[in-house]
Scaffold this active site. Sequence first.
Site, mmCIF file in Angstrom:
data_model
loop_
_atom_site.group_PDB
_atom_site.id
_atom_site.type_symbol
_atom_site.label_atom_id
_atom_site.label_comp_id
_atom_site.label_asym_id
_atom_site.label_seq_id
_atom_site.Cartn_x
_atom_site.Cartn_y
_atom_site.Cartn_z
ATOM 1 N N CYS A 2 41.583 48.598 37.685
ATOM 2 C CA CYS A 2 41.454 48.738 36.264
ATOM 3 C C CYS A 2 42.730 49.557 35.933
ATOM 4 C CB CYS A 2 40.737 50.469 36.538
ATOM 5 S SG CYS A 2 39.053 49.399 37.139
ATOM 6 N N LEU A 53 37.703 47.630 34.323
ATOM 7 C CA LEU A 53 37.763 46.802 34.314
ATOM 8 C C LEU A 53 36.558 46.213 35.051
ATOM 9 C CD1 LEU A 53 38.574 43.608 33.293
ATOM 10 C CD2 LEU A 53 39.779 42.862 35.676
ATOM 11 N N LEU A 56 32.227 45.584 40.170
ATOM 12 C CA LEU A 56 31.670 46.606 40.767
ATOM 13 C C LEU A 56 30.690 47.582 39.821
ATOM 14 C CD1 LEU A 56 33.118 46.209 44.282
ATOM 15 C CD2 LEU A 56 31.437 44.788 44.186
ATOM 16 N N ASN A 76 42.168 52.591 41.280
ATOM 17 C CA ASN A 76 42.524 51.425 40.578
ATOM 18 C C ASN A 76 42.024 50.255 42.204
ATOM 19 O OD1 ASN A 76 43.432 48.809 39.815
ATOM 20 N ND2 ASN A 76 45.825 50.184 40.049
ATOM 21 N N GLU A 78 40.442 47.715 44.617
ATOM 22 C CA GLU A 78 38.237 47.430 45.515
ATOM 23 C C GLU A 78 39.052 48.142 47.094
ATOM 24 O OE1 GLU A 78 36.276 46.550 43.560
ATOM 25 O OE2 GLU A 78 37.657 45.523 41.838
ATOM 26 N N ASP A 101 32.719 51.412 44.425
ATOM 27 C CA ASP A 101 33.121 52.242 45.776
ATOM 28 C C ASP A 101 33.545 53.402 45.252
ATOM 29 O OD1 ASP A 101 34.400 50.424 43.512
ATOM 30 O OD2 ASP A 101 35.566 49.515 45.199
ATOM 31 N N SER A 367 44.056 34.724 45.644
ATOM 32 C CA SER A 367 45.682 34.709 45.875
ATOM 33 C C SER A 367 45.505 34.446 47.170
ATOM 34 C CB SER A 367 46.482 35.281 44.788
ATOM 35 O OG SER A 367 47.612 35.064 45.191
#
Length: 635
Positions: A2, A53, A56, A76, A78, A101, A367
């Site tokens: 986010c 965004l 989860l 922001n 995970e 989370d 990535s």
Amino acid sequence: MCGITGFIDFNGASSEYDLEQMTHSLEHRGPDGFGTFIHGTAHYKIGLGHRRLSILELSELGKQPMNWKQFTIVFNGEVYNFSEIKVELEKLGHTFISESDTEMILHAYGEWGEFCLHRFIGMFAFVIYDSEKEEIFVARDRAGIKPLFIYQNKGLILFSSELKAFHKHPDFEKKISISAVQAYLQYGSVPTPHCIFEYCTKLNPGHFIKTSLRNFQPNPVQYWNVYDYYNKPKLDISVEEAKTTTENLLKSACEYRMVSDVPVGVFLSGGYDSTCVTALLQKERTEALRTFTISVPDIGLNEAPYAKTISELLQTNHTETECSAKEAIDLIAELPFFYDEPFADSSAIPTTLVSKIAKQHVTVALSADGGDEVFAGYNRYEMILKYGDKLNKIPSFARKRLAGIMDLVPANSIPVLKSKYNFAQRYEKTKSILRNASDRNIMLSVSQLFTDDQINALSTQPFEKLTSYFDSTELKNYSPLAFAQAMDYQTYLLDDILQKVDRASMAVSLESREPLLDHRIIEYAAQLPDHFKFRDGSKKWLLKEIVHQYIPKSVMDRPKMGFAIPIESWLKNELRDLLETYLSEQRISETGLFHWTEIERLKTSFLNGRKEFGVKIWYLLSFMMWYERWGGNKN
């Protein structure tokens, strides 16, 4: 993933409108929703903003800012092992209402305070306000995958995932740091913890700030340091043990990063790093992974055939997209908006393109960044190991004389070599290494574009060196390889690679996850002997041995490729108008930052055939495009 922002205003002047404007400036980072929190006392006013965004807990239970007891958070990133931590907290009496989370972080902080950070596996930047104790807690992940900027001036504190939010606050004093401009010209980005603007910093990775709002002292505290692991004794183990442990760590890291309530894919270039991630994940699955590759054949960027071969062997659901040079060039005009601090790595262009393609199919993409730093994959490591000692055996006067001769011979006048990939830039860096062949200077030479003397000639202000991770002396009893890897992890990876990937993916609202940067991997790999990483002339030896268990060596063996962009050619042709517009005497003079005569000399020399000056011209052009968007009077 986010966007977060907010303020702590000891003057009490900031408004809810200011907070909303700051928050909405980050809409591209979180198009699925937003929220704000504002609270005032007799001593301060605090505002927290969040753009979401959804990855989860897609319901409203995952909305931020999130509250629990006296704690309010904006987050922001995970925390991939949140489920295991939740179980531990439930045994301690905690109850949860969501599968988020974010909620776990609040409870973990309530239970363990700042020590909760040691339990987290993930990427994160978050701010927690404790209204009962009137404290603020700010933290950033170990590698610095998630960004966090902080502004402090005249009783106003601002924070944000991106600098553009600061411009939306009426009391943000936009003053360019001359020393940061000079550092940008050397490195292509502003080194952490510094920022392009005065009164601004970046929170260092692996650090947190915890302070009372009654007695505000925002002094960062380090909770994790990569040098601690490089300084440990090397492990005395067999190759098989190292391979098994490393492979298990890699599998765990990859699997954690598949946890999501939305579709997940993998960027697949066909190189060792992305192939490793794809192979480890696909082996454990019956359903085909989504993999993505982009090619721009007319500029020589085409790894698609290699990626296709790997995808066929692993049986992934593969998407291959071909872009034109025009699409890549057209993207350049958009870069200054998303890279709101000067940034000159031209591979931001293909990275943004492949992110756009992936976003059409998935919301999360894995990535494989970090493999070169963790497992020793860069060509410069080979150069240091092969030639460092040999160069130092050559008398200093002889090396310096050779460098002086090279100054007189343009790179593009040397037969055969002039057509080699990136030869012009390697030629320039070789001159610096000849003048000083120490391990530290070799790393500085390969990392810097403009030298100190060249900055002094270019800048209207005397050169003022910024202290950064390049100056760290924390590494003890190091080998040349360990020195280079550790420095790259703290500098090039942090300020170039991770910044590039974050802005490129967030530009299209795509979450990028980095399994090779799981802290458990670097903690282990840093303790492995050098010959497990570089052996018999082979870089990344241990990682390659793991990959060869899934993909035949004959398929993988080929020269290393990168996202190479023909900047020199573009500057002389497709970007010539842009070059003349931004690198004009009027534009340069208006900034008050550079001597026009020196820029004119560089530009004229480049256009007259000195190809090795092309990247320097690109750095200057990138800065001037940024300056027009963010540095001048307009926002």
